[in-house]
Write a protein that holds these residues in place. Structure first.
Motif, PDB file in Angstrom:
ATOM      1  N   ARG A 147      -2.412-107.063-110.141  1.00 32.78           N
ATOM      2  CA  ARG A 147      -1.092-106.427-110.027  1.00 32.78           C
ATOM      3  C   ARG A 147      -0.988-105.090-110.747  1.00 32.78           C
ATOM      4  NH1 ARG A 147       3.001-110.274-109.121  1.00 32.78           N
ATOM      5  NH2 ARG A 147       2.235-111.851-107.663  1.00 32.78           N
ATOM      6  N   LEU A 148      -1.899-104.838-111.705  1.00 36.10           N
ATOM      7  CA  LEU A 148      -1.777-103.619-112.519  1.00 36.10           C
ATOM      8  C   LEU A 148      -3.030-102.762-112.379  1.00 36.10           C
ATOM      9  CD1 LEU A 148      -0.258-105.206-115.769  1.00 36.10           C
ATOM     10  CD2 LEU A 148       0.960-104.259-113.799  1.00 36.10           C
ATOM     11  N   PRO A 149      -3.250-102.158-111.222  1.00 36.63           N
ATOM     12  CA  PRO A 149      -4.521-101.447-110.966  1.00 36.63           C
ATOM     13  C   PRO A 149      -4.726-100.197-111.810  1.00 36.63           C
ATOM     14  CG  PRO A 149      -2.942-101.030-109.211  1.00 36.63           C
ATOM     15  CD  PRO A 149      -2.333-102.087-110.068  1.00 36.63           C
TER      16      PRO A 149
ATOM     17  N   ILE B  13       5.918-109.635-116.063  1.00 36.71           N
ATOM     18  CA  ILE B  13       5.636-108.286-116.563  1.00 36.71           C
ATOM     19  C   ILE B  13       4.698-107.553-115.606  1.00 36.71           C
ATOM     20  CG2 ILE B  13       3.609-108.857-117.966  1.00 36.71           C
ATOM     21  CD1 ILE B  13       4.743-107.027-120.143  1.00 36.71           C
ATOM     22  N   THR B  14       3.964-108.314-114.785  1.00 34.69           N
ATOM     23  CA  THR B  14       3.061-107.689-113.820  1.00 34.69           C
ATOM     24  C   THR B  14       3.809-107.046-112.659  1.00 34.69           C
ATOM     25  OG1 THR B  14       2.784-109.803-112.664  1.00 34.69           O
ATOM     26  CG2 THR B  14       1.178-109.266-114.390  1.00 34.69           C
ATOM     27  N   LEU B  15       5.127-107.270-112.558  1.00 27.93           N
ATOM     28  CA  LEU B  15       5.921-106.570-111.537  1.00 27.93           C
ATOM     29  C   LEU B  15       6.006-105.079-111.831  1.00 27.93           C
ATOM     30  CD1 LEU B  15       8.878-109.093-111.048  1.00 27.93           C
ATOM     31  CD2 LEU B  15       6.985-108.640-109.471  1.00 27.93           C
ATOM     32  N   VAL B  16       5.800-104.712-113.086  1.00 28.09           N
ATOM     33  CA  VAL B  16       5.814-103.302-113.480  1.00 28.09           C
ATOM     34  C   VAL B  16       4.449-102.736-113.097  1.00 28.09           C
ATOM     35  CG1 VAL B  16       6.393-101.675-115.313  1.00 28.09           C
ATOM     36  CG2 VAL B  16       7.296-104.009-115.391  1.00 28.09           C
ATOM     37  N   SER B  17       4.257-102.496-111.822  1.00 26.93           N
ATOM     38  CA  SER B  17       2.920-102.353-111.241  1.00 26.93           C
ATOM     39  C   SER B  17       2.240-101.019-111.520  1.00 26.93           C
ATOM     40  CB  SER B  17       2.994-102.574-109.725  1.00 26.93           C
ATOM     41  OG  SER B  17       3.916-101.674-109.135  1.00 26.93           O
TER      42      SER B  17
ATOM     43  N   ASP C 121      10.405-102.646-111.576  1.00 27.90           N
ATOM     44  CA  ASP C 121      10.273-102.382-113.013  1.00 27.90           C
ATOM     45  C   ASP C 121      11.405-103.028-113.787  1.00 27.90           C
ATOM     46  OD1 ASP C 121       8.100-100.917-112.280  1.00 27.90           O
ATOM     47  OD2 ASP C 121       8.980 -98.955-112.672  1.00 27.90           O
ATOM     48  N   LEU C 122      12.614-102.883-113.258  1.00 24.28           N
ATOM     49  CA  LEU C 122      13.778-103.445-113.931  1.00 24.28           C
ATOM     50  C   LEU C 122      13.673-104.964-114.024  1.00 24.28           C
ATOM     51  CD1 LEU C 122      16.526-102.815-115.213  1.00 24.28           C
ATOM     52  CD2 LEU C 122      17.555-103.106-112.954  1.00 24.28           C
ATOM     53  N   LYS C 123      13.232-105.582-112.929  1.00 27.87           N
ATOM     54  CA  LYS C 123      13.109-107.030-112.911  1.00 27.87           C
ATOM     55  C   LYS C 123      12.034-107.503-113.882  1.00 27.87           C
ATOM     56  CE  LYS C 123      12.407-110.952-109.786  1.00 27.87           C
ATOM     57  NZ  LYS C 123      12.151-111.367-108.372  1.00 27.87           N
ATOM     58  N   GLY C 124      10.894-106.801-113.902  1.00 23.86           N
ATOM     59  CA  GLY C 124       9.818-107.180-114.793  1.00 23.86           C
ATOM     60  C   GLY C 124      10.189-107.038-116.254  1.00 23.86           C
ATOM     61  N   LEU C 125      10.848-105.937-116.607  1.00 23.82           N
ATOM     62  CA  LEU C 125      11.245-105.714-117.997  1.00 23.82           C
ATOM     63  C   LEU C 125      12.346-106.675-118.418  1.00 23.82           C
ATOM     64  CD1 LEU C 125      11.217-101.803-118.087  1.00 23.82           C
ATOM     65  CD2 LEU C 125       9.512-103.364-119.043  1.00 23.82           C
ATOM     66  N   ALA C 126      13.276-106.948-117.490  1.00 24.25           N
ATOM     67  CA  ALA C 126      14.348-107.894-117.802  1.00 24.25           C
ATOM     68  C   ALA C 126      13.784-109.300-118.035  1.00 24.25           C
ATOM     69  CB  ALA C 126      15.372-107.913-116.676  1.00 24.25           C
ATOM     70  N   SER C 127      12.766-109.666-117.261  1.00 30.70           N
ATOM     71  CA  SER C 127      12.131-110.981-117.449  1.00 30.70           C
ATOM     72  C   SER C 127      11.412-111.049-118.796  1.00 30.70           C
ATOM     73  CB  SER C 127      11.156-111.265-116.315  1.00 30.70           C
ATOM     74  OG  SER C 127      11.833-111.355-115.073  1.00 30.70           O
ATOM     75  N   PHE C 128      10.760-109.951-119.163  1.00 24.80           N
ATOM     76  CA  PHE C 128      10.106-109.930-120.473  1.00 24.80           C
ATOM     77  C   PHE C 128      11.135-110.117-121.574  1.00 24.80           C
ATOM     78  CE2 PHE C 128       9.022-107.407-124.248  1.00 24.80           C
ATOM     79  CZ  PHE C 128       7.882-108.094-124.662  1.00 24.80           C
ATOM     80  N   LYS C 129      12.248-109.368-121.483  1.00 28.08           N
ATOM     81  CA  LYS C 129      13.288-109.474-122.508  1.00 28.08           C
ATOM     82  C   LYS C 129      13.873-110.885-122.557  1.00 28.08           C
ATOM     83  CE  LYS C 129      17.814-107.613-123.809  1.00 28.08           C
ATOM     84  NZ  LYS C 129      18.892-106.622-123.471  1.00 28.08           N
TER      85      LYS C 129
ATOM     86  N   VAL D  70       7.735 -96.897-114.426  1.00 29.70           N
ATOM     87  CA  VAL D  70       7.357 -97.202-115.796  1.00 29.70           C
ATOM     88  C   VAL D  70       5.830 -97.228-115.906  1.00 29.70           C
ATOM     89  CG1 VAL D  70       7.409 -98.942-117.634  1.00 29.70           C
ATOM     90  CG2 VAL D  70       9.457 -98.490-116.273  1.00 29.70           C
ATOM     91  N   THR D  71       5.303 -96.459-116.848  1.00 26.39           N
ATOM     92  CA  THR D  71       3.850 -96.392-117.046  1.00 26.39           C
ATOM     93  C   THR D  71       3.405 -96.943-118.398  1.00 26.39           C
ATOM     94  OG1 THR D  71       4.063 -94.135-117.905  1.00 26.39           O
ATOM     95  CG2 THR D  71       3.613 -94.385-115.538  1.00 26.39           C
TER      96      THR D  71
END
Length: 630
Positions: free
Chosen positions: A130-132, A102-106, A32-40, A74-75
């Motif tokens: 990635r986001l079922p 952002i798809t890492l935030v699965s 989640d942290l990696k996905g959100l950090a990449s988005f930012k 993160v939901t």
């Protein structure tokens, strides 16, 4: 002793659980942290400053982020462009690229990045893999490009898909038909092409489909009527062809149906029996190639409030059954081949506000029952075969009527005085292309002028009259008296209270004399058309004070002298035509005058300067074009 030890075990266990739960909220899951950090990292401008607060590792406390209390995953990502405060609503911007990470935030269930002006990039191709758990995906009002990923069809829990107002291209994936829980599908205002997939008919829980303003082709799926809970369907402004499917009549829950601005053919197939489409309130079929008659069964759709069938090829008479539509407020039938008379039953439409049957082959006389339309605000009967000869007196009995369009109705004689007694102030008046003669009555109050009336091309009446200052509330905004026989006089627009006029058209008459300086008082004027008359003298310098002017048409008159330099102050001017006059001298240098094409000034022998030939000697005649007759 035993009870004391048991108590210690309980306390220790509760403390450990509490610390564990606290750690869940303090530490973000690595993915989640990696996905959100990449988005930012993909966003380089954030006018809302929300991302600036994304610091540390406790992402569940970040603005716009929600987590599952039990797992700490993160939901929800909720960063909509529109932000509400106590005082107002404003739209923020995030400029940058949507990171595929952002798809890492699965464990996401909701993604709301709608309305973020400047958010570009593509929808991640793997989003459906990635986001079922995703239930709501809002990526509308951005600058996203590329296709709608096929993998979205794997999002079995998806309920709402909002991708409208982007630049998405390619075809609409047939896999979207696998989204059995989908309730809202909004893909409008993109560049999507190809056919509407037949698989859409599998969306048995769909409530709203909006695909308007794309470039979709082909037929509307034949089995579309199987969407039994569908309430809103908008396929307008595409390139759809073929006939309207018969199954549409089976949409028992439909309340809004917009199929306008396509290339649909054939007849209207619904309703085929009583009770069908009983909930339909808003129907637009205009701007197609539909033919045949308006079905008499239309009168059975008693929930109809707004109906537009204009600009098709419908023929025959207007069915009297339309009088059964007691909830109808707007009826647009213009631009067809309708004939016969307006049925008396139209007078039963007590809620009717707008009635437009212009550009047909409707014949007179008009039914007196129209005088019962107490809520009617706009009446457009222009360009039919009415041959009214005179104005119907019941117009003065309509308490709400404020917009009258009777262009090309064969009206002869004078404008009657009883129109000044209308209960509602007239705001828009179109009497163009008639055979009006005599004196424009003093109640009109649009402008004050002294003119005589030409009753025909050969005979001229020398009666002098003044158009006075009635309509004391200054309600008029639109006036069109073009294509009549008015002639001679000093046009003094702006005298009196009528300074709120936005559109004034006196073209194609026989007006003579000068335009008076009072024209400068029309501060709201956007369009002025005095073309194809016999007006002369200098161009009125007072026009420079009409800063709202967007269209100025003075061609084919006898104006002389120079173009006033004050016209350079008309910064909103988008259209100018001074051609075929007797103007001379140098065109004032500067915008907007030098931006217009040569055709705006052609036919004036003495004009020079950009965009025409440069002036070699001031006042020298350089352009030699014969003046063209109207």
């Amino acid at each position: 002793m035993t009870s004391w030890l048991l108590w210690l075990v309980v306390v220790f266990t509760m403390t450990a659980v509490g610390k564990g739960k606290q750690n869940v909220h303090q530490e973000c899951h690595p993915n989640d942290l990696k996905g959100l950090a990449s988005f930012k990292a993909g966003i380089h401008v954030d006018t809302s400053s929300r991302l600036a607060k994304w610091v540390g590792h406790g992402c569940c406390r970040w603005e716009g982020i929600a987590c599952n209390e039990a797992t700490g995953r993160v939901t929800e990502i909720r960063l909509p462009g529109f932000i509400s405060t106590n005082d107002s609503v404003f739209q923020s911007q995030m400029r940058g690229l949507l990171s595929p990470s952002i798809t890492l935030v699965s464990c996401l269930e909701i993604i709301d990045l709608g309305g973020l002006i400047g958010l570009a990039g593509r929808i991640p191709p793997s989003i459906g893999l990635r986001l079922p758990n995703l239930r709501k995906l809002y990526l509308y009002g951005n600058k996203l490009i590329g296709p709608v990923p096929d993998s979205i069809g794997k999002l079995s829990k998806l309920e709402e898909l909002h991708l409208y107002e982007n630049r998405l291209s390619g075809s609409v994936p047939s896999t979207l038909g696998d989204l059995r829980n989908l309730k809202q599908l909004l893909l409008y205002s993109n560049e999507l092409a190809g056919m509407i997939p037949d698989s859409f008919t599998n969306l048995t829980n769909i409530v709203q489909i909006d695909l308007h303003s794309n470039i979709l082709t082909g037929h509307i799926p034949e089995r579309i009527g199987e969407m039994q809970v569908l309430e809103k369907l908008d396929l307008s402004k595409n390139l759809l062809t073929g006939k309207i499917p018969l199954s549409l009549a089976n949409l028992n829950s439909i309340s809004e149906m917009y199929l306008d601005s396509n290339h649909l053919e054939g007849e209207i197939p619904f309703p085929s029996s009583f009770g069908q489409l009983s909930s339909l309130g808003f129907l637009r079929l205009d701007d197609n190639h539909l033919t045949g008659r308006i079905p008499a069964s239309f009168g059975n759709m008693i929930s109809l409030q707004r109906v537009s069938l204009e600009n098709n090829k419908f023929d025959g008479v207007i069915p009297s059954s339309l009088g059964n539509l007691s909830a109808l407020t707007e009826l647009y039938l213009s631009g067809n081949l309708l004939s016969g008379q307006i049925p008396e039953s139209v007078g039963q439409l007590s809620q009717l506000i707008m009635f437009n049957v212009s550009h047909n082959q409707i014949q007179g006389p008009l039914p007196h029952e129209l005088s019962s339309l107490q809520n009617l605000q706009t009446l457009d009967l222009s360009f039919n075969h009415l041959n009214l000869i005179s104005f119907p007196k019941w117009l003065a009995q309509l308490p709400s009527l404020s917009r009258i369009y009777f262009a090309g109705c064969g009206i002869q004689g004078e404008i009657p005085d009883f129109l000044q007694a209308t209960p509602s102030p007239i705001q828009e008046l179109d009497l163009s292309s008639n055979h009006l003669t005599g004196s424009l009555a003093a109640w009109l109050g649009i402008w004050a002028c002294l003119i005589s009336i030409q009753t025909s091309y050969q005979a001229q009446s020398n009666n002098v009259f003044r158009i006075g200052n009635a309509f004391s509330d200054g309600s008029l905004t639109y006036v069109d008296l073009s294509d009549n026989y008015f002639s001679t006089g000093i046009v003094q627009a702006g005298v009196g209270s009528q300074t709120g006029i936005q559109y004034l058209n006196l073209s194609h008459n026989f007006l003579e004399g000068r335009v008076a300086t009072t024209i400068g008082r029309l501060k709201s004027l956007q369009t002025l058309d005095l073309s194809c008359n016999r007006l002369g003298f200098n161009l009125p310098e007072a026009l420079a004070n009409v800063s709202s002017l967007e269209k100025l048409r003075l061609q084919k008159n006898h104006f002389t002298g120079r173009i006033p330099s004050g016209f350079l102050k008309l910064t909103k001017l988008k259209e100018l035509d001074l051609s075929d006059n007797l103007l001379a001298g140098e065109i004032p240098a500067g915008k907007p005058l030098t931006d217009f094409p040569q055709s705006s000034y052609s036919g004036n022998k003495g004009l020079c300067g950009k965009p025409l030939t440069p002036c070699k000697v001031k006042g020298l005649i350089l352009v030699e074009e014969p003046q063209k007759p109207c």
